[in-house]
Design a protein around this motif. Structure first.
Motif, PDB file in Angstrom:
ATOM      1  N   GLU A  72      87.407  22.169  44.683  1.00 41.23           N
ATOM      2  CA  GLU A  72      87.510  21.484  45.957  1.00 41.23           C
ATOM      3  C   GLU A  72      88.729  20.847  46.401  1.00 41.23           C
ATOM      4  O   GLU A  72      89.470  21.061  47.246  1.00 41.23           O
ATOM      5  CB  GLU A  72      86.432  20.615  46.300  1.00 41.23           C
ATOM      6  CG  GLU A  72      86.192  20.152  47.856  1.00 41.23           C
ATOM      7  CD  GLU A  72      86.006  21.262  49.094  1.00 41.23           C
ATOM      8  OE1 GLU A  72      86.403  21.236  49.854  1.00 41.23           O
ATOM      9  OE2 GLU A  72      85.322  22.171  48.563  1.00 41.23           O
ATOM     10  N   MET A  73      89.161  20.098  45.472  1.00 40.11           N
ATOM     11  CA  MET A  73      90.644  19.267  45.538  1.00 40.11           C
ATOM     12  C   MET A  73      91.849  20.328  45.500  1.00 40.11           C
ATOM     13  O   MET A  73      92.726  20.055  46.183  1.00 40.11           O
ATOM     14  CB  MET A  73      90.428  18.292  44.424  1.00 40.11           C
ATOM     15  CG  MET A  73      89.681  17.115  44.437  1.00 40.11           C
ATOM     16  SD  MET A  73      89.924  16.066  45.855  1.00 40.11           S
ATOM     17  CE  MET A  73      88.526  16.591  46.733  1.00 40.11           C
ATOM     18  N   ARG A  74      91.805  21.256  44.630  1.00 43.21           N
ATOM     19  CA  ARG A  74      92.604  22.155  44.821  1.00 43.21           C
ATOM     20  C   ARG A  74      92.808  23.132  46.073  1.00 43.21           C
ATOM     21  O   ARG A  74      93.674  23.344  46.475  1.00 43.21           O
ATOM     22  CB  ARG A  74      92.302  23.347  43.522  1.00 43.21           C
ATOM     23  CG  ARG A  74      92.813  22.857  41.948  1.00 43.21           C
ATOM     24  CD  ARG A  74      92.703  24.049  41.251  1.00 43.21           C
ATOM     25  NE  ARG A  74      93.037  23.440  39.759  1.00 43.21           N
ATOM     26  CZ  ARG A  74      92.718  23.920  38.886  1.00 43.21           C
ATOM     27  NH1 ARG A  74      91.876  25.023  38.620  1.00 43.21           N
ATOM     28  NH2 ARG A  74      93.038  23.455  37.571  1.00 43.21           N
ATOM     29  N   ARG A  76      91.642  21.909  48.940  1.00 49.36           N
ATOM     30  CA  ARG A  76      92.450  20.774  49.911  1.00 49.36           C
ATOM     31  C   ARG A  76      94.161  20.964  49.586  1.00 49.36           C
ATOM     32  O   ARG A  76      94.728  20.789  50.719  1.00 49.36           O
ATOM     33  CB  ARG A  76      91.625  19.632  49.798  1.00 49.36           C
ATOM     34  CG  ARG A  76      90.350  19.630  50.331  1.00 49.36           C
ATOM     35  CD  ARG A  76      89.706  18.352  50.245  1.00 49.36           C
ATOM     36  NE  ARG A  76      88.319  18.768  50.567  1.00 49.36           N
ATOM     37  CZ  ARG A  76      87.506  17.490  51.123  1.00 49.36           C
ATOM     38  NH1 ARG A  76      88.151  16.223  51.117  1.00 49.36           N
ATOM     39  NH2 ARG A  76      86.490  17.610  51.322  1.00 49.36           N
ATOM     40  N   LYS A  77      94.392  20.760  48.459  1.00 49.09           N
ATOM     41  CA  LYS A  77      95.916  20.620  48.074  1.00 49.09           C
ATOM     42  C   LYS A  77      96.657  21.867  48.435  1.00 49.09           C
ATOM     43  O   LYS A  77      97.536  21.922  48.888  1.00 49.09           O
ATOM     44  CB  LYS A  77      96.065  20.584  46.533  1.00 49.09           C
ATOM     45  CG  LYS A  77      97.212  20.267  46.097  1.00 49.09           C
ATOM     46  CD  LYS A  77      97.474  20.038  44.709  1.00 49.09           C
ATOM     47  CE  LYS A  77      99.000  20.044  44.215  1.00 49.09           C
ATOM     48  NZ  LYS A  77      99.255  20.094  42.806  1.00 49.09           N
ATOM     49  N   ASN A  78      96.120  22.972  48.280  1.00 43.08           N
ATOM     50  CA  ASN A  78      96.662  24.284  48.682  1.00 43.08           C
ATOM     51  C   ASN A  78      96.668  24.427  50.275  1.00 43.08           C
ATOM     52  O   ASN A  78      97.406  25.255  50.775  1.00 43.08           O
ATOM     53  CB  ASN A  78      96.047  25.394  48.156  1.00 43.08           C
ATOM     54  CG  ASN A  78      96.084  25.401  46.752  1.00 43.08           C
ATOM     55  OD1 ASN A  78      97.288  25.111  46.121  1.00 43.08           O
ATOM     56  ND2 ASN A  78      95.276  26.273  45.936  1.00 43.08           N
ATOM     57  N   ASN A  79      95.669  23.964  51.148  1.00 47.08           N
ATOM     58  CA  ASN A  79      95.667  23.999  52.718  1.00 47.08           C
ATOM     59  C   ASN A  79      96.422  22.863  53.284  1.00 47.08           C
ATOM     60  O   ASN A  79      96.502  22.968  54.552  1.00 47.08           O
ATOM     61  CB  ASN A  79      94.188  24.092  52.998  1.00 47.08           C
ATOM     62  CG  ASN A  79      93.368  25.111  52.717  1.00 47.08           C
ATOM     63  OD1 ASN A  79      93.858  26.225  52.432  1.00 47.08           O
ATOM     64  ND2 ASN A  79      92.231  25.050  52.233  1.00 47.08           N
ATOM     65  N   THR A  80      97.097  21.988  52.276  1.00 50.19           N
ATOM     66  CA  THR A  80      98.227  21.081  53.150  1.00 50.19           C
ATOM     67  C   THR A  80      99.563  21.460  52.971  1.00 50.19           C
ATOM     68  O   THR A  80      99.844  21.901  52.475  1.00 50.19           O
ATOM     69  CB  THR A  80      97.952  19.354  52.377  1.00 50.19           C
ATOM     70  OG1 THR A  80      98.034  19.605  51.154  1.00 50.19           O
ATOM     71  CG2 THR A  80      96.306  19.200  52.680  1.00 50.19           C
TER      72      THR A  80
END
Length: 80
Positions: A72-74, A76-80
């Protein structure tokens, strides 16, 4: 051995409160639940005692929760 269909149906009901995004994946939800559900049940049924099963199940839940968190963190990181 536990009834795999009962366990799998319960897992799918749990998914209703925390849905998995199956879109854009070439996977069949029913097949994946059955394949992985029966695999987990086979591993658990190989243990000798209830306390061993409990430890294995709890450790599995923790590992999967951590894995889910990291993925989930990955995302979110890729979508920012």
């Amino acid at each position: 051995m536990m009834d795999p269909y009962q366990v799998i149906e319960l897992a799918k009901q749990i998914e209703e409160t925390d849905p998995i995004d199956w879109s854009d994946l070439p996977l069949n939800r029913e097949s994946i639940y059955f394949m992985l559900g029966t695999t987990v049940l086979e591993r658990v049924s190989e243990t000798q005692s209830a306390s061993e099963r409990e430890i294995i199940l709890l450790a599995s839940v923790v590992k999967l929760t951590v894995e889910n968190f990291v993925l989930e963190m990955r995302l979110r990181k890729n979508n920012t």
